[in-house]
Design an enzyme around this catalytic site. Sequence first.
Site, PDB file in Angstrom:
ATOM      1  N   GLY A  11     -17.694 -41.177  -5.720  1.00  0.00           N
ATOM      2  CA  GLY A  11     -18.489 -40.147  -4.715  1.00  0.00           C
ATOM      3  C   GLY A  11     -19.910 -40.038  -4.320  1.00  0.00           C
ATOM      4  N   ARG A  72     -13.082 -46.701  -3.264  1.00  0.00           N
ATOM      5  CA  ARG A  72     -12.918 -46.642  -4.420  1.00  0.00           C
ATOM      6  C   ARG A  72     -11.944 -48.477  -4.294  1.00  0.00           C
ATOM      7  NH1 ARG A  72     -14.519 -42.808  -7.661  1.00  0.00           N
ATOM      8  NH2 ARG A  72     -13.852 -40.998  -5.444  1.00  0.00           N
ATOM      9  N   THR A 125     -24.538 -38.829  -9.664  1.00  0.00           N
ATOM     10  CA  THR A 125     -22.910 -38.040  -8.614  1.00  0.00           C
ATOM     11  C   THR A 125     -23.229 -36.354  -8.659  1.00  0.00           C
ATOM     12  OG1 THR A 125     -21.362 -37.182 -10.197  1.00  0.00           O
ATOM     13  CG2 THR A 125     -23.085 -38.161 -11.271  1.00  0.00           C
ATOM     14  N   ASP A 127     -21.561 -34.040  -9.785  1.00  0.00           N
ATOM     15  CA  ASP A 127     -21.112 -33.444 -11.493  1.00  0.00           C
ATOM     16  C   ASP A 127     -21.989 -33.238 -11.818  1.00  0.00           C
ATOM     17  OD1 ASP A 127     -18.686 -33.921 -10.141  1.00  0.00           O
ATOM     18  OD2 ASP A 127     -17.653 -35.413 -10.559  1.00  0.00           O
ATOM     19  N   ASP A 129     -22.802 -34.785 -14.351  1.00  0.00           N
ATOM     20  CA  ASP A 129     -21.806 -35.077 -16.163  1.00  0.00           C
ATOM     21  C   ASP A 129     -22.315 -36.413 -16.775  1.00  0.00           C
ATOM     22  OD1 ASP A 129     -20.923 -36.805 -13.875  1.00  0.00           O
ATOM     23  OD2 ASP A 129     -18.405 -36.488 -14.420  1.00  0.00           O
ATOM     24  N   ARG A 171     -16.004 -31.694 -10.897  1.00  0.00           N
ATOM     25  CA  ARG A 171     -14.711 -32.777 -12.351  1.00  0.00           C
ATOM     26  C   ARG A 171     -13.971 -31.862 -13.379  1.00  0.00           C
ATOM     27  NH1 ARG A 171     -15.305 -39.439 -13.105  1.00  0.00           N
ATOM     28  NH2 ARG A 171     -17.039 -38.604 -14.427  1.00  0.00           N
TER      29      ARG A 171
END
Length: 319
Positions: A11, A72, A125, A127, A129, A171
Amino acid sequence: MKKIGVLTSGGDAPGMNAAIRSVVRKCLYHNVEVYGIYYGYQGLIDGNIKKMELGSVGDIIQRGGTMLYTARCPEFKTDEGQQKGIEQLEKYGIEGLVVIGGDGSFMGAKKLTEKGFPCIGVPGTIDNDIAATDYTIGFDTALNTVIEAIDKIRDTATSHERTYVIEVMGRDAGDIALWAGLADGAETILIPEVDEDFNHIVDRLKRGHDRGKRHSIIIVAEGVGSGVDFGKRIQEATNFETRVTVLGHTQRGGSPTAYDRVLASRLGAKSVDLLLNGEAGRMVGIQNNQVVDHDIIEALNNKHAPDLTMYQLSKELSI
């Protein structure tokens, strides 16, 4: 090392362009040729590779997204796909690779390193994470986008005396929801790392209503579940008029904040330093405002954990 490649994968995140710019200009500063690989690992397999110059990264530091694009690539998860990628790198004489992305991107970098091709991971990212770094590139920008949206929603929630459920991205991590909820004074924050009792949420809303509170903001991290479904449950349990907003991919776009631009510049430059020093299979990060590097396998094996003292603080402040 005379030739280094750079790609973005997974992403997109605001600040990726700043990281690309940093890698390219750091390489050129050291008289190292640098090659941009377009469309991530898919572009690597396809040989979508171009030599980059100073002007290639001009006027991109303020732009969101990634000028190298991303895609992807299930094929790259296979040994055959990874070998195709290495053959393309060798074809261009590229001796090291900087991979900008999240944990899936890092897994690709790990596989290449295990096959003898040196890679360095740069965490990009929204996120936040990734273990072994306090912040990832893009998180701060996404967070500020969410806060701006919540501020606007709060205005209409106040005007109409409604309960608003706002679903944010992240996510399987709750950092965006946690930070945004604390920054915006949300009454309830739902994150995947904490199992919150639904009855306690309903009781809190009713207590607020009984003391004259006419609107409430509930932040739901997407890793918890659907904000739409949760909003229906809230309305059925309280009979309060409830609206749901799913912020979606607006959180991934926009011009990066100053913090993300500086972070990306620092991490991109560090990744080049590591390759030039003969390092491989490492990831760069930021801890206590110092640029650090860790074994990429260690980073993948360890699970990122949010600061749950912030979660407790949010509950104490939203009584």
